[in-house]
Structure formats: structure tokens, C-alpha cells
Design an enzyme around this catalytic site. Structure first.
Site, PDB file in Angstrom:
ATOM      1  N   LYS A 122       0.826  -1.220   0.000  1.00 34.61           N
ATOM      2  CA  LYS A 122       0.000   0.000   0.000  1.00 34.61           C
ATOM      3  C   LYS A 122       0.855   1.262   0.000  1.00 34.61           C
ATOM      4  O   LYS A 122       0.333   2.366   0.066  1.00 34.61           O
ATOM      5  CB  LYS A 122      -0.927   0.006   1.225  1.00 34.61           C
ATOM      6  CG  LYS A 122      -1.901  -1.158   1.281  1.00 34.61           C
ATOM      7  CD  LYS A 122      -2.939  -0.904   2.370  1.00 34.61           C
ATOM      8  CE  LYS A 122      -3.027  -2.008   3.355  1.00 34.61           C
ATOM      9  NZ  LYS A 122      -3.944  -1.738   4.479  1.00 34.61           N
ATOM     10  N   LYS A 156       2.290   2.577   2.260  1.00 33.67           N
ATOM     11  CA  LYS A 156       1.952   3.387   3.451  1.00 33.67           C
ATOM     12  C   LYS A 156       3.044   3.188   4.493  1.00 33.67           C
ATOM     13  O   LYS A 156       3.408   2.048   4.810  1.00 33.67           O
ATOM     14  CB  LYS A 156       0.641   2.891   4.082  1.00 33.67           C
ATOM     15  CG  LYS A 156      -0.642   3.333   3.405  1.00 33.67           C
ATOM     16  CD  LYS A 156      -1.845   2.862   4.253  1.00 33.67           C
ATOM     17  CE  LYS A 156      -3.156   3.344   3.722  1.00 33.67           C
ATOM     18  NZ  LYS A 156      -4.297   2.900   4.562  1.00 33.67           N
TER      19      LYS A 156
HETATM   20  N1  C2G Z   1     -12.734   4.063   7.222  1.00 30.57           N
HETATM   21  C1  C2G Z   1     -13.983   4.678   7.336  1.00 30.57           C
HETATM   22  N2  C2G Z   1     -14.058   6.016   7.389  1.00 30.57           N
HETATM   23  C2  C2G Z   1     -12.935   6.779   7.346  1.00 30.57           C
HETATM   24  C3  C2G Z   1     -11.664   6.170   7.250  1.00 30.57           C
HETATM   25  C4  C2G Z   1     -11.583   4.792   7.184  1.00 30.57           C
HETATM   26  O1  C2G Z   1     -15.020   3.985   7.375  1.00 30.57           O
HETATM   27  N3  C2G Z   1     -13.068   8.130   7.391  1.00 30.57           N
HETATM   28  C5  C2G Z   1     -12.679   2.597   7.140  1.00 30.57           C
HETATM   29  C6  C2G Z   1     -12.061   2.099   5.836  1.00 30.57           C
HETATM   30  O2  C2G Z   1     -13.054   2.062   4.806  1.00 30.57           O
HETATM   31  C7  C2G Z   1     -11.609   0.691   6.233  1.00 30.57           C
HETATM   32  C8  C2G Z   1     -11.225   0.864   7.711  1.00 30.57           C
HETATM   33  O3  C2G Z   1     -11.840   2.092   8.160  1.00 30.57           O
HETATM   34  O4  C2G Z   1     -12.694  -0.226   6.145  1.00 30.57           O
HETATM   35  C9  C2G Z   1      -9.729   0.972   7.907  1.00 30.57           C
HETATM   36  O5  C2G Z   1      -9.249   2.013   7.080  1.00 30.57           O
HETATM   37  P1  C2G Z   1      -7.672   2.052   6.735  1.00 30.57           P
HETATM   38  O6  C2G Z   1      -6.898   1.909   7.983  1.00 30.57           O
HETATM   39  O7  C2G Z   1      -7.440   3.189   5.813  1.00 30.57           O
HETATM   40  O8  C2G Z   1      -7.504   0.656   5.953  1.00 30.57           O
HETATM   41  P2  C2G Z   1      -7.139   0.462   4.407  1.00 30.57           P
HETATM   42  O9  C2G Z   1      -5.850   1.102   4.101  1.00 30.57           O
HETATM   43  O10 C2G Z   1      -8.342   0.806   3.641  1.00 30.57           O
HETATM   44  O11 C2G Z   1      -6.827  -1.128   4.361  1.00 30.57           O
HETATM   45  O12 C2G Z   1      -7.273  -5.615   2.862  1.00 30.57           O
HETATM   46  C10 C2G Z   1      -7.942  -4.395   3.126  1.00 30.57           C
HETATM   47  C11 C2G Z   1      -6.990  -3.311   3.521  1.00 30.57           C
HETATM   48  O13 C2G Z   1      -6.125  -3.742   4.559  1.00 30.57           O
HETATM   49  C12 C2G Z   1      -7.765  -2.071   3.960  1.00 30.57           C
END
Ligand code: C2G
Length: 133
Positions: A45, A47
Site C-alpha cells: 500500500k 503506506k
Molecule cells: N474508514 C472509514 N471512514 C474513514 C476512514 C476509514 O469507514 N473516514 C474505514 C475504511 O473504509 C476501512 C477501515 O476504516 O474499512 C480501515 O481504514 P484504513 O486503515 O485506511 O484501511 P485500508 O488502508 O483501507 O486497508 O485488505 C484491506 C486493507 O487492509 C484495507
């Protein structure tokens, strides 16, 4: 017991994450969070997390909605995780809508929940950078 699983990085834990975890738990009785490892985040990612996996795991384990935290090491483990933990419902924020529909093959329900607007880890980093200029 109806088991739910969700996946994510959860860096700089914020209220958007908590909203997701609360609603994910509402889908069942037991919530597993597959937490992206530092290596997975960087390799897949691009990240670089502020908090290490261990710190992010500690924070998640302190949340009342979360029952178990396991590592997410790759994109493909979802199907085996669901079989191994006998999961009934797979939940993600709707920024992932459609990306994980293949999970339905396991027999688990796939639920995409509305993202919380105006908050994200990258936005927090950007705002803090601007403020400290
Ligand atoms: N999320 C949310 N609202 C936000 C930010 C995040 O609902 N304002 C949700 C995202 O949609 C996700 C979860 O919180 O379902 C975690 O977000 P992230 O830590 O950004 O995870 P991500 O990078 O999307 O990784 O295999 C799937 C990946 O690991 C998802």
C-alpha cells in the site's frame, strides 16, 4: 455466535475507524480485526505508518467493539481467514465497494459500510504538516 471480520491499517486511530468498528460489531457478536503489518503496508500500500504494528494492535485491542486482532500479511488471506475463524460476515468501508465481492464464495456475507466523511489518516498528517509550517 455470529463472527465478523474486517481488515485495515488503522494508523493514527480516529473517529472514522471507531465508527466503522462499532458498525462492524453491530453485524454480529464477535469482531476480528485483521491488522495490516508494517511490511504489508509498505510493500502493498506504500503506506509508512506513524505507529508500528504492535502499537496499532494495542490501540485496537483497547476498543470495546474489538474481540481479536490478527495480522494481515497479504491481500489473499481473506478467504482462508474466513474459513479458519468460521466467519459469517466480512465488513469493509465502502471505499472498497466491489473490491472484495469474491469473498462471497466462502458463504460469508459481504457488507460495505459508508465511510465517515472528512476524516482520514492522510488528512490528519496533511493538516498537522500545514499547521506546523
Ligand atoms: N474508514 C472509514 N471512514 C474513514 C476512514 C476509514 O469507514 N473516514 C474505514 C475504511 O473504509 C476501512 C477501515 O476504516 O474499512 C480501515 O481504514 P484504513 O486503515 O485506511 O484501511 P485500508 O488502508 O483501507 O486497508 O485488505 C484491506 C486493507 O487492509 C484495507
Amino acid at each position: 455466535m455470529r463472527k465478523v471480520i474486517t481488515y485495515g491499517t488503522f494508523d493514527l486511530l480516529h473517529y472514522g475507524h471507531i465508527n466503522l468498528l462499532r458498525r462492524a460489531k453491530e453485524q454480529g457478536d464477535y469482531l476480528i480485526v485483521a491488522l495490516s503489518t508494517d511490511e504489508f503496508n509498505w510493500d502493498e500500500k506504500q503506506k509508512k505508518c506513524y505507529f508500528s504494528y504492535e502499537k496499532r494492535k494495542m490501540l485496537l485491542e483497547a476498543i470495546r467493539y474489538v474481540d481479536l486482532v490478527i495480522p494481515e500479511n497479504n491481500w489473499d488471506q481473506k478467504v482462508t481467514d474466513i474459513a479458519e475463524f468460521k466467519v459469517d460476515c466480512f465488513v469493509m468501508g465502502d471505499d472498497w465497494k466491489g473490491q472484495f465481492d469474491f469473498v462471497k464464495e466462502t458463504g460469508a456475507e459481504v457488507v460495505y459500510l459508508e465511510r465517515t466523511p472528512e476524516i482520514s489518516t492522510s488528512q490528519i498528517k496533511k493538516d498537522l504538516h500545514e499547521k506546523n509550517k
